[in-house]
Design a protein around this motif. Structure first.
Motif, PDB file in Angstrom:
ATOM      1  N   GLU A 155      19.126  34.464  83.660  1.00  0.00           N
ATOM      2  CA  GLU A 155      20.279  34.895  82.858  1.00  0.00           C
ATOM      3  C   GLU A 155      20.932  33.697  82.168  1.00  0.00           C
ATOM      4  OE1 GLU A 155      24.366  37.525  83.340  1.00  0.00           O
ATOM      5  OE2 GLU A 155      23.028  37.366  85.080  1.00  0.00           O
ATOM      6  N   LEU A 156      21.044  32.614  82.907  1.00  0.00           N
ATOM      7  CA  LEU A 156      21.607  31.378  82.357  1.00  0.00           C
ATOM      8  C   LEU A 156      20.812  30.918  81.136  1.00  0.00           C
ATOM      9  CD1 LEU A 156      23.452  28.735  82.899  1.00  0.00           C
ATOM     10  CD2 LEU A 156      21.431  27.847  84.001  1.00  0.00           C
ATOM     11  N   LEU A 157      19.489  30.869  81.281  1.00  0.00           N
ATOM     12  CA  LEU A 157      18.636  30.384  80.196  1.00  0.00           C
ATOM     13  C   LEU A 157      18.688  31.315  78.988  1.00  0.00           C
ATOM     14  CD1 LEU A 157      15.538  29.093  82.220  1.00  0.00           C
ATOM     15  CD2 LEU A 157      17.503  27.809  81.387  1.00  0.00           C
ATOM     16  N   GLY A 158      18.900  32.598  79.240  1.00  0.00           N
ATOM     17  CA  GLY A 158      19.015  33.557  78.143  1.00  0.00           C
ATOM     18  C   GLY A 158      20.310  33.395  77.357  1.00  0.00           C
ATOM     19  N   LYS A 159      21.375  32.972  78.044  1.00  0.00           N
ATOM     20  CA  LYS A 159      22.690  32.893  77.394  1.00  0.00           C
ATOM     21  C   LYS A 159      22.927  31.565  76.676  1.00  0.00           C
ATOM     22  CE  LYS A 159      25.133  36.231  80.295  1.00  0.00           C
ATOM     23  NZ  LYS A 159      26.005  36.418  81.465  1.00  0.00           N
ATOM     24  N   ILE A 160      22.341  30.486  77.183  1.00  0.00           N
ATOM     25  CA  ILE A 160      22.616  29.155  76.618  1.00  0.00           C
ATOM     26  C   ILE A 160      22.442  29.116  75.093  1.00  0.00           C
ATOM     27  CG2 ILE A 160      21.844  26.736  76.560  1.00  0.00           C
ATOM     28  CD1 ILE A 160      21.457  26.931  79.611  1.00  0.00           C
ATOM     29  N   PRO A 161      21.287  29.583  74.557  1.00  0.00           N
ATOM     30  CA  PRO A 161      21.108  29.478  73.109  1.00  0.00           C
ATOM     31  C   PRO A 161      22.044  30.360  72.292  1.00  0.00           C
ATOM     32  CG  PRO A 161      19.186  30.524  74.142  1.00  0.00           C
ATOM     33  CD  PRO A 161      20.096  30.131  75.236  1.00  0.00           C
ATOM     34  N   GLN A 162      22.669  31.337  72.948  1.00  0.00           N
ATOM     35  CA  GLN A 162      23.553  32.260  72.227  1.00  0.00           C
ATOM     36  C   GLN A 162      25.015  31.803  72.205  1.00  0.00           C
ATOM     37  OE1 GLN A 162      22.682  36.582  72.821  1.00  0.00           O
ATOM     38  NE2 GLN A 162      21.539  35.838  74.599  1.00  0.00           N
ATOM     39  N   MET A 163      25.271  30.681  72.886  1.00  0.00           N
ATOM     40  CA  MET A 163      26.652  30.194  72.980  1.00  0.00           C
ATOM     41  C   MET A 163      26.778  28.818  72.321  1.00  0.00           C
ATOM     42  SD  MET A 163      28.719  32.362  74.493  1.00  0.00           S
ATOM     43  CE  MET A 163      30.055  31.421  75.254  1.00  0.00           C
ATOM     44  N   PRO A 164      27.999  28.426  71.920  1.00  0.00           N
ATOM     45  CA  PRO A 164      28.185  27.115  71.300  1.00  0.00           C
ATOM     46  C   PRO A 164      27.708  25.980  72.220  1.00  0.00           C
ATOM     47  CG  PRO A 164      30.144  28.458  71.004  1.00  0.00           C
ATOM     48  CD  PRO A 164      29.253  29.205  71.942  1.00  0.00           C
ATOM     49  N   GLN A 165      27.373  24.868  71.569  1.00  0.00           N
ATOM     50  CA  GLN A 165      26.761  23.765  72.324  1.00  0.00           C
ATOM     51  C   GLN A 165      27.729  23.003  73.218  1.00  0.00           C
ATOM     52  OE1 GLN A 165      24.605  21.446  69.396  1.00  0.00           O
ATOM     53  NE2 GLN A 165      22.706  22.473  69.954  1.00  0.00           N
ATOM     54  N   ASP A 166      29.026  23.185  72.995  1.00  0.00           N
ATOM     55  CA  ASP A 166      29.969  22.413  73.818  1.00  0.00           C
ATOM     56  C   ASP A 166      30.355  23.140  75.108  1.00  0.00           C
ATOM     57  OD1 ASP A 166      31.455  24.385  72.523  1.00  0.00           O
ATOM     58  OD2 ASP A 166      33.239  23.122  72.288  1.00  0.00           O
ATOM     59  N   VAL A 167      29.610  24.188  75.449  1.00  0.00           N
ATOM     60  CA  VAL A 167      29.857  24.887  76.723  1.00  0.00           C
ATOM     61  C   VAL A 167      29.231  24.082  77.867  1.00  0.00           C
ATOM     62  CG1 VAL A 167      29.181  26.916  78.086  1.00  0.00           C
ATOM     63  CG2 VAL A 167      30.074  27.219  75.768  1.00  0.00           C
ATOM     64  N   ASP A 168      29.955  23.968  78.962  1.00  0.00           N
ATOM     65  CA  ASP A 168      29.401  23.388  80.198  1.00  0.00           C
ATOM     66  C   ASP A 168      28.954  24.541  81.090  1.00  0.00           C
ATOM     67  OD1 ASP A 168      29.707  20.643  79.779  1.00  0.00           O
ATOM     68  OD2 ASP A 168      31.831  20.737  80.303  1.00  0.00           O
ATOM     69  N   TRP A 169      27.695  24.501  81.498  1.00  0.00           N
ATOM     70  CA  TRP A 169      27.139  25.589  82.317  1.00  0.00           C
ATOM     71  C   TRP A 169      27.064  25.163  83.779  1.00  0.00           C
ATOM     72  CZ3 TRP A 169      26.611  30.234  80.137  1.00  0.00           C
ATOM     73  CH2 TRP A 169      26.548  30.303  78.735  1.00  0.00           C
ATOM     74  N   HIS A 170      27.516  26.046  84.638  1.00  0.00           N
ATOM     75  CA  HIS A 170      27.494  25.798  86.076  1.00  0.00           C
ATOM     76  C   HIS A 170      26.589  26.838  86.726  1.00  0.00           C
ATOM     77  CE1 HIS A 170      31.135  23.129  86.051  1.00  0.00           C
ATOM     78  NE2 HIS A 170      31.277  23.752  84.892  1.00  0.00           N
ATOM     79  N   LEU A 171      25.645  26.383  87.516  1.00  0.00           N
ATOM     80  CA  LEU A 171      24.839  27.334  88.283  1.00  0.00           C
ATOM     81  C   LEU A 171      25.507  27.468  89.645  1.00  0.00           C
ATOM     82  CD1 LEU A 171      22.225  29.074  88.128  1.00  0.00           C
ATOM     83  CD2 LEU A 171      21.191  27.342  89.574  1.00  0.00           C
ATOM     84  N   ILE A 172      25.998  28.675  89.933  1.00  0.00           N
ATOM     85  CA  ILE A 172      26.784  28.848  91.156  1.00  0.00           C
ATOM     86  C   ILE A 172      26.080  29.731  92.179  1.00  0.00           C
ATOM     87  CG2 ILE A 172      28.992  28.424  90.006  1.00  0.00           C
ATOM     88  CD1 ILE A 172      29.409  31.427  89.850  1.00  0.00           C
ATOM     89  N   GLY A 173      24.971  30.345  91.773  1.00  0.00           N
ATOM     90  CA  GLY A 173      24.261  31.238  92.692  1.00  0.00           C
ATOM     91  C   GLY A 173      23.166  30.510  93.453  1.00  0.00           C
TER      92      GLY A 173
END
Length: 227
Positions: free
Chosen positions: A60-78
């Motif tokens: 899900e994370l990998l699917g969303k990254i390209p659809q969001m602006p580049q300045d988002v910080d992604w946290h894997l919490i699961g």
């Protein structure tokens, strides 16, 4: 209420809790837990100022990254399975859920291949719940010292998922226990361990977590509503 209004409300509560605890609100980072939420809801949160997003599943994370602006910080919490590590290296600003030395070893291996250092937190199962992942408190220092020797992994702190309770006050001892351990580990100045992050507290109990020293809180339902 809109996502913007929810975010505003959470930020007000964060500031109140910081004031109560005599803390600077700048010390606490809000992670919008966007797992299972459609991208348009994430975009709405982004428009309202959210930049830190938490996802549970690698796919899900990998699917969303390209659809969001580049300045988002992604946290894997699961929970992260070792066979999924490869896909996530270089994509997150922080992996919160490292719950075994074996998993850290896999992160080391894949990070080395990509010539990166990956920031992680060790997940601690403070309440010793059978349904939860994480190190028991008494095993955490040993794991910390082992993982600190991995050159491509940086331990940035600790994370816990407290029990699901009706009254947030019941989790105060859990948060306090982890905070005390965190301070203790900080004082030991272990090489390659930077105890800067204490990730604890969710929609139901983040105010108590802030009062007990959390530097990151993970709020999903409070921002996006029920799944």
């Amino acid at each position: 209420m809109t996502i913007r209004e929810h975010l505003q409300e959470i930020r007000i509560q964060m500031e109140e809790s910081c004031r109560k605890a005599g803390r600077d609100p700048k010390e606490v980072t809000l992670i919008a837990v966007s797992k299972t939420k459609p991208v348009d809801m994430l975009q709405e949160a982004y428009q309202a100022g959210a930049r830190q997003f938490g996802e549970n599943k690698v796919q899900e994370l990998l699917g969303k990254i390209p659809q969001m602006p580049q300045d988002v910080d992604w946290h894997l919490i699961g929970h992260l399975q070792t066979n999924k590590v490869k896909g996530v290296i270089g994509k997150t600003s922080l992996i919160h859920s490292v719950d075994s030395v074996k998993l850290a070893g896999e992160i080391e291996k894949e990070s080395a291949k990509q010539g990166l250092a990956t920031d992680i937190l060790l997940e601690v199962n403070v309440a010793r719940e059978e349904s939860k992942f994480g190190f028991f408190l008494e095993d955490t220092e040993k794991a910390l010292r082992t993982i600190s020797l991995f050159p491509h992994v940086r331990v940035c702190g600790l994370m816990t998922i407290a029990p699901f309770v009706a009254d947030a006050e019941e989790n105060r001892p859990v948060f306090r226990k982890l905070y005390e351990f965190y301070v203790d580990m900080k004082s030991k100045n272990i090489d390659n361990v930077n105890m800067a992050v204490l990730s604890m507290g969710m929609t139901g109990d983040f105010r108590v977590a802030i009062e007990e020293g959390a530097t990151m809180i993970r709020v999903g339902t409070g921002i996006f509503g029920l799944r």
